[in-house]
Design an enzyme around this catalytic site. Structure first.
Site, PDB file in Angstrom:
ATOM      1  N   GLY A 258       1.164  -0.902   0.034  1.00 52.38           N
ATOM      2  CA  GLY A 258      -0.432   0.066  -0.282  1.00 52.38           C
ATOM      3  C   GLY A 258       1.030   0.933  -0.142  1.00 52.38           C
TER       4      GLY A 258
ATOM      5  N   ARG B  14     -19.005  14.276  13.229  1.00 50.67           N
ATOM      6  CA  ARG B  14     -19.599  13.791  11.728  1.00 50.67           C
ATOM      7  C   ARG B  14     -20.410  12.713  12.119  1.00 50.67           C
ATOM      8  NH1 ARG B  14     -14.162  13.193   8.436  1.00 50.67           N
ATOM      9  NH2 ARG B  14     -13.901  14.706   7.902  1.00 50.67           N
TER      10      ARG B  14
ATOM     11  N   LEU C 240      -5.442  12.022   8.230  1.00 48.82           N
ATOM     12  CA  LEU C 240      -4.545  12.183   7.092  1.00 48.82           C
ATOM     13  C   LEU C 240      -3.067  11.895   8.418  1.00 48.82           C
ATOM     14  CD1 LEU C 240      -5.230  15.636   4.534  1.00 48.82           C
ATOM     15  CD2 LEU C 240      -4.931  12.916   3.783  1.00 48.82           C
TER      16      LEU C 240
END
Lengths: 248, 627
Positions: free
Chosen positions: B10, B297, B419
């Site tokens: 990855g 959220r 991030l």
């Protein structure tokens, strides 16, 4: 007959196989793009003659025009197929692989030489290690930042390479995209310390002087990167560098 | 000992950071990816990355970042790794700055910061609205330098199939499929790091890239790695609808002043911009006056479902709400959010500068993932640096970082922390593996070749069995049906009857998947073969996620079951007797449920047990309250 979406796709079974066209029709639905349509055809791989065939091979990932994977010719224009909306395209929609890169299979091509170009031009800011040194980069004005930001949006998709007349199999030209990255890194306050290295990398054969100034690259860049301005500026900088090298 | 090597699978932020740290430590790295690493899903992250720089006169502090992250995750995450991540975030950002990331600037030329959800201070660094791409490119460039120097070898267009485990169960390498030649090969390594991202494709459509299937994590889970907190998946409140993908409209839209609303009148047929101010229902601002549009959220997504499904106020009677930026100046929006507003215009065909955008919640992020360990520093309360236990999975020699691990975010992730965790965990994993391979008593070069050959043959036989089958099930059909099942029953609101239906449906799909046949028998660049395998592996993981959701009878973060909701007493706050009673109930519930769910693979399906969390930084004394 119900409304259909009509595709004409240039296929090729392998790198050395002859290309052929195959047509597909699928039921219309609003807001399809070329990749969502290919996904439908992957589940229902029946061509216009009613034959069940191997589904078309393609590359995609982000589906929002930021990763660059799904670049192909859509009605003859190089662009990200995920952002090519069926409702805005003339039918039959022609999908073809990019022509400047070796075809792997169908719409999948090998763009490795673009990434090799980034190594060639040393497209990075040299660091003395990734550890925290308790300092930021030097201050960068908002104006400089926005100039660099435009160039840093390059996703190595290959559109500019596709339309560049100087970039082809028989030419060593590195192409417009890596040149844009030279401009990006030379404009960084510490990346600029190694400006000369990058300029030297584009001064020889295959470098900046191979640009024929056709100006096609800027017209197709999906991120509106001002490649020709960068190439112009780099041309002047390499001249200065050449003179400087003479005096050394 | 011969030169040691490590395989990283990855090439998003997590994998590239791990590879970078190893290359800098002089270890050779083989980097495997399904595609050129520059195209990894990290490039889709838009809004920014959190780090306390405290440049806005708000007295922001690292302690506050830690608190916000712990509470944002509803206390479910182990706290020492969060502590170290938040402490090291500013240093990480400084390194990114030195790498040349085009962070947006203040007039003084320093990095600007903006507001994100679940916090009160401006703490998010950003590069326009393409922050993920900018971070990814900068570290991709650093890796390219090490590639040029011969320290990193890239294996792009290779798919990870399985680990090679020796007789002691230690990971000694992996088996991968060349996606062009379709050859299966085994590779030796002294350790493997998995950085393979999230599993949004399990929901059919999500905000994730089409390669985010979770298949790699599922494969190592099936080989014995424990999978933690599978029931916790984030549904982002604001995504565009689409056939192929639910495109994210960054939380930065709300951080920069965007407002969520629906028409007050059910079924109002007027265009959004023609509905007068007093006929708009800004439900987030009304229900959560303190945080308003920037509630976390999970809270926002539930509120949107409440306004649309329960109150019937969705735009045009549909499951849509407005995300409105039209009151902000065009130039401001262009500078701060240009990248994504362009995207909205491209895909919706509507100008978001003058029309409110139409959005709905979508599967967005997997908080759960491969269980990974850490070494706690008894002195600082954080993690011990460069310790081989950090980010180690339950399989010796296998590490995981980035979205495919379960750390940092608990039951709900705060915006712009992904991030950060992807980068930070990659860096930690790289350092941990450098330490691990130094401590290895027997090097992988001594592992007999037969171990590698056997695993390679097992994978080849698996592939041949699929290729030989004809007239069976279609992998894409199964995938679509799995997505429909998950989107209906394992979404923002869950109930046990629905989850039972989902489990039964998954079991049926798993049976049918044994009979997948391909429309393509080609031995060259055959995309259906890996796709068929991914679909099978998604089914295994979906069962873990659904079963853990079925078992957890409570509401925590993104996991919500109305039947088990402890209702906050309306209009009452800390100190009021009703609120204190609520807090006592909440604590009693924590006794039972504030635990990691840990799934272990068995042939009969996942076996789930519960492990304690480490709350050594901030004890769970106060329920989350964003009103």
């Amino acid at each position: 007959m119900d409304r259909m979406i009509h595709f004409k796709i240039k296929r090729q079974d392998g790198p050395n196989s002859p290309p052929y066209w195959e047509e597909f029709k699928m039921p219309y639905a609003p807001q399809h793009n070329c990749i969502s349509a290919l996904m439908y055809l992957r589940e229902h791989p029946v061509n216009i003659k009613g034959q069940r065939v191997a589904p078309v091979v393609w590359e995609s990932n982000c589906m929002e025009e930021v990763c660059g994977a799904c670049t192909m010719l859509v009605n003859g224009v190089p662009r990200q197929a995920c952002a090519a909306l069926v409702d805005e395209l003339e039918q039959p929609i022609r999908l073809e692989p990019l022509t400047k890169f070796p075809v792997i299979r169908d719409l999948l091509v090998d763009r490795q030489k673009m990434f090799d170009g980034l190594i060639q031009v040393k497209a990075w800011v040299p660091l003395d290690g990734s550890q925290d040194i308790h300092l930021h980069a030097p201050r960068i004005s908002p104006v400089e930042q926005s100039l660099r930001y435009i160039f840093s949006r390059c996703m190595t998709c290959g559109c500019c390479m596709e339309v560049c007349p100087q970039y082809h199999d028989g030419s060593p030209f590195v192409g417009p995209a890596p040149l844009g990255q030279v401009a990006l890194h030379n404009a960084h306050p510490t990346g600029g310390f190694f400006k000369a290295d990058r300029l030297h990398a584009i001064m020889g054969p295959g470098g900046i002087t191979d640009c024929g100034n056709a100006q096609n690259c800027v017209k197709v860049c999906p991120k509106d990167i001002p490649l020709t301005e960068a190439i112009g500026a780099l041309g002047r900088q390499t001249t200065v560098q050449w003179l400087r090298d003479l005096l050394m | 000992m011969a030169k040691q090597s490590v395989i990283v699978v990855g090439g998003g932020l997590g994998g590239l950071w791990a590879a970078l740290r190893l290359a800098e430590a002089g270890v050779s790295v083989d980097l495997f990816s399904l595609f050129p690493v520059k195209r990894s899903h990290s490039c889709c992250a838009q809004g920014g990355i959190n780090a306390v720089l405290d440049i806005k006169g708000q007295h922001d502090s690292v302690e506050q970042h830690i608190t916000d992250t712990i509470k944002g995750g509803d206390y479910l995450a182990d706290q020492p790794p969060i502590k170290t991540m938040c402490e090291e975030a500013p240093g990480l950002i400084r390194t990114y700055d030195r790498m040349g990331v085009t962070f947006s600037r203040t007039p003084e030329g320093i990095m600007d910061q903006r507001l994100f959800g679940g916090v009160k201070n401006k703490r998010t660094c950003f590069a326009g609205a393409t922050t993920g791409a900018q971070l990814l490119y900068s570290i991709d460039e650093q890796i390219r330098f090490h590639e040029a120097e011969g320290r990193v070898r890239k294996f792009e267009f290779w798919e990870f199939l399985s680990l090679v485990l020796d007789e002691q169960g230690v990971c000694r390498g992996l088996v991968a499929l060349n996606l062009r030649s379709m050859k299966v090969e085994a590779f030796r390594a002294d350790a493997v790091i998995l950085a393979t991202g999230g599993a949004g494709l399990i929901w059919g459509r999500s905000t994730m890239s089409t390669n985010c299937t979770g298949a790699a994590a599922s494969r190592v889970y099936q080989q014995g790695a424990k999978f933690a907190n599978g029931e916790f998946t984030q549904f982002h409140p604001t995504a565009m609808k689409g056939h192929d993908k639910l495109r994210l409209m960054s939380e930065a839209c709300r951080g920069e002043g965007g407002r969520i609303w629906v028409p007050r009148k059910a079924g109002d047929t007027r265009a959004g911009r023609d509905i007068p101010e007093d006929e708009r229902f800004y439900f987030l601002e009304e229900w959560y006056p303190t945080y308003g549009n920037t509630v976390p959220r999970d809270v926002a997504s539930r509120a949107i479902v409440r306004a649309t499904r329960h109150m019937g106020l969705g735009v045009r009677g549909q499951e849509i709400v407005y995300l409105d930026l039209t009151h902000k100046p065009r130039e401001f929006l262009k500078n701060r959010l240009g990248g994504i507003l362009e995207m909205y215009e491209t895909f919706a065909g509507v100008d978001p500068y003058t029309n409110p955008m139409e959005v709905f919640p979508s599967m967005h992020y997997t908080m759960g993932g491969l269980w990974v360990s850490y070494e706690k520093d008894g002195h600082t309360g954080g993690m011990v640096r460069a310790h081989p236990r950090n980010h180690a999975t339950s399989i010796p020699g296998l590490y995981a970082c980035g979205e495919c691990d379960f750390g940092y975010h608990g039951a709900n992730r705060l915006g712009a922390n992904s991030l950060l965790s992807a980068s930070f965990s990659g860096r930690v994993a790289g350092d941990a593996v450098a330490a691990y391979i130094k401590s290895l008593k027997s090097a992988t070069e001594k592992t007999p070749q037969g171990v590698f050959d056997a695993e390679r043959r097992r994978q080849e036989e698996f592939n041949q069995a699929i290729l030989a089958r004809t007239g069976g099930e279609n992998a894409s059909t199964l995938h679509r049906q799995l997505g429909e099942l998950m989107s209906e029953h394992v979404f923002v609101e869950r109930d046990n009857a629905g989850l039972d239906k989902a489990l039964a449906g998954i079991a049926e799909l798993k049976e049918r998947a044994k009979n997948i046949a391909l429309d393509d028998q080609s031995g060259w660049a055959n995309q259906l073969l890996p796709w068929a395998r991914q679909v099978q592996d998604m089914l295994v993981l979906s069962e873990v996620m659904t079963k853990c959701a079925r078992l957890r009878d409570e509401c925590r973060g993104s996991h919500y079951k109305a039947e088990f909701e402890l209702k906050q007493p309306a209009g009452k706050f800390a100190g009021d007797p009703e609120y204190e009673e609520y807090t006592a109930k909440w604590k009693a519930n924590n006794e039972k449920w504030l635990k990691h769910s840990i799934a272990t693979h068995t042939p009969a399906g996942p076996q789930v047990e519960y492990w304690p969390i480490e709350a050594s930084v901030m004890a769970p004394e106060k329920p989350r309250d964003y009103r």
